[in-house]
Scaffold this active site. Structure first.
Site, PDB file in Angstrom:
ATOM      1  N   ASP A 235       0.833  -1.208   0.000  1.00 31.89           N
ATOM      2  CA  ASP A 235       0.000   0.000   0.000  1.00 31.89           C
ATOM      3  C   ASP A 235       0.868   1.259   0.000  1.00 31.89           C
ATOM      4  O   ASP A 235       0.508   2.273  -0.590  1.00 31.89           O
ATOM      5  CB  ASP A 235      -0.911  -0.020   1.239  1.00 31.89           C
TER       6      ASP A 235
ATOM      7  N   HIS B  34      -8.042  -3.141   8.093  1.00 29.05           N
ATOM      8  CA  HIS B  34      -7.069  -2.390   7.292  1.00 29.05           C
ATOM      9  C   HIS B  34      -7.537  -0.942   7.298  1.00 29.05           C
ATOM     10  O   HIS B  34      -8.612  -0.638   6.768  1.00 29.05           O
ATOM     11  CB  HIS B  34      -7.065  -2.978   5.866  1.00 29.05           C
TER      12      HIS B  34
ATOM     13  N   HIS C 289      -6.799   3.399   7.025  1.00 25.09           N
ATOM     14  CA  HIS C 289      -5.981   4.568   6.676  1.00 25.09           C
ATOM     15  C   HIS C 289      -6.204   5.638   7.749  1.00 25.09           C
ATOM     16  O   HIS C 289      -7.203   5.624   8.459  1.00 25.09           O
ATOM     17  CB  HIS C 289      -6.342   5.058   5.273  1.00 25.09           C
TER      18      HIS C 289
ATOM     19  N   CYS D  35      -4.099   6.021  -1.408  1.00 21.71           N
ATOM     20  CA  CYS D  35      -4.584   5.094  -2.440  1.00 21.71           C
ATOM     21  C   CYS D  35      -4.817   5.848  -3.735  1.00 21.71           C
ATOM     22  O   CYS D  35      -5.560   6.832  -3.755  1.00 21.71           O
ATOM     23  CB  CYS D  35      -5.884   4.431  -1.982  1.00 21.71           C
TER      24      CYS D  35
HETATM   25 ZN    ZN Z   1      -5.272   0.585   1.761  1.00 14.38          ZN
END
Ligand code: ZN
Ligand code: COA
Length: 319
Positions: A19, A216, A218, A249
């Site tokens: 990522d 997951h 951010h 992203c």
């Molecule tokens: Zn991600």
């Protein structure tokens, strides 16, 4: 009042090599990636998303994932995974020696279209083909990354029932396999109580012996660590994080990097969770990653004067 006792199990999954590195516009030299990955392993990381097997036209930054897998082939203590968006990616990853596939599908149609250029239904059809492929490979396992599980950059807030609808279909496809399901806060706009609600509702509906859960997140709105802790307290045994907070992203405009691994490890102090990670060494890995040209990092710990931080870490109980 009863003391809140943290779950004893937490697997930190380091995702900076996927990522994070994919967010740097000009593809990094493979040797720089290799050096950073080694620094992460030296810090005690044992689970890592090392890259992805995706179209090199869509994400040229990941074109050397096969080389990296080969460079770290002989590491029995490591669990390397790789993200795959379709059957072709799964075939390539398995051929390169990856044993843990991370299949990504978004809950929202518009994000799935933007990310992998197909409908959710078409992605799920590919998931069925991958499950079939894994049926012939006894030693490989699957993780399902449900993108936009809380919020979509195009459609806004996502209700847990929308996640449930996609998960219902995915479970019908994968039900007989060992599976880790990750609820992904792709945009970083989730809040701790919404994270708790989604995990609680979905685990109530889908609890199964061969199913485990991951988060997951951010850190766009600064909720990353709080969201991760709430996810862990509500059933997620694996938490993704990116050392130095590197990332953003390309298909979620405005999102910043994953929660910084060092911030998350620090947050575990005082609980009974053992991440196995050596924080001073992790900071060295974070420095190496932050020094890469073109990356955007966001780590609280790296902003603290290092001597003050190291002195403070002496009494830390997380490793
Ligand atoms: Zn991600
Ligand atoms: N790995 C490597 N190459 C792949 C591939 C994969 N998993 N899947 C497709 N390709 C190649 C095809 O062979 C084809 O190559 P060619 O033009 O040389 O013949 C090309 O990519 C286009 O293939 P196509 O099936 O038409 O895919 P697409 O252009 O519709 O793109 C994806 C669909 C899924 C392959 C692409 O959008 C993608 O890789 N997305 C990844 C997104 C991502 O990683 N996001 C961040 C993580 S959440």
């Amino acid at each position: 009042m009863t003391l809140l006792t943290p779950p004893e199990r937490i697997d930190i999954v380091e995702v900076a090599p996927r990522d994070g590195f994919q967010s740097i516009h000009d593809p990094l030299p493979t040797e720089d990636k290799r050096r950073c990955i080694q620094a992460l392993i030296d810090a005690g990381i044992t689970r890592m998303e090392i890259g992805s097997f995706v179209s090199p036209r869509a994400i040229p930054q990941m074109a050397d994932t096969g080389e990296l897998v080969a460079a770290f082939a002989d590491r029995p203590a490591m669990r390397f995974s790789a993200l795959v968006p379709n059957l072709k990616g799964a075939e390539l990853a398995l051929a390169q020696g990856i044993r843990e596939l991370v299949f990504v599908v978004s809950v929202s149609e518009s994000h799935n279209q933007s990310n992998v250029r197909r409908s959710v239904e078409a992605s799920l059809a590919d998931l069925a083909r991958i499950v079939d492929l894994l049926g012939h490979k006894g030693n490989a396992c699957l993780r399902l990354d449900l993108g936009t599980s809380f919020d979509c950059p195009f459609e806004g807030r996502i209700d847990w029932r929308q996640v449930d609808a996609v998960l219902d279909q995915a479970m019908a496809i994968c039900g007989h396999l060992d599976l880790e399901v990750a609820l992904c806060d792709t945009t970083g706009r989730a809040t701790p109580y919404r994270v708790a609600e989604h995990f609680t509702r979905l685990i109530e509906r889908h609890q199964a012996p061969r199913l485990s859960w991951a988060f997951h997140g951010h850190d766009t709105y600064g909720m990353g660590v709080a969201n991760a802790l709430f996810a862990n307290h509500h059933g997620a045994t694996a938490i993704d994080a990116a050392c130095s907070g590197l990332g953003g992203c390309p298909f979620a405009p405005g999102a910043t990097g994953n929660t910084a691994t060092e911030d998350l490890v620090y947050a575990l102090d005082g609980g009974s969770c053992h991440s196995g990670i050596d924080l001073p060494r992790l900071l060295l890995a974070a420095d190496a990653i932050a020094a890469l040209p073109g990356g955007k990092t966001a780590s609280h710990l790296r902003q603290v004067p290092r001597k003050t931080l190291i002195d403070n870490l002496q009494g830390l109980r997380t490793y």
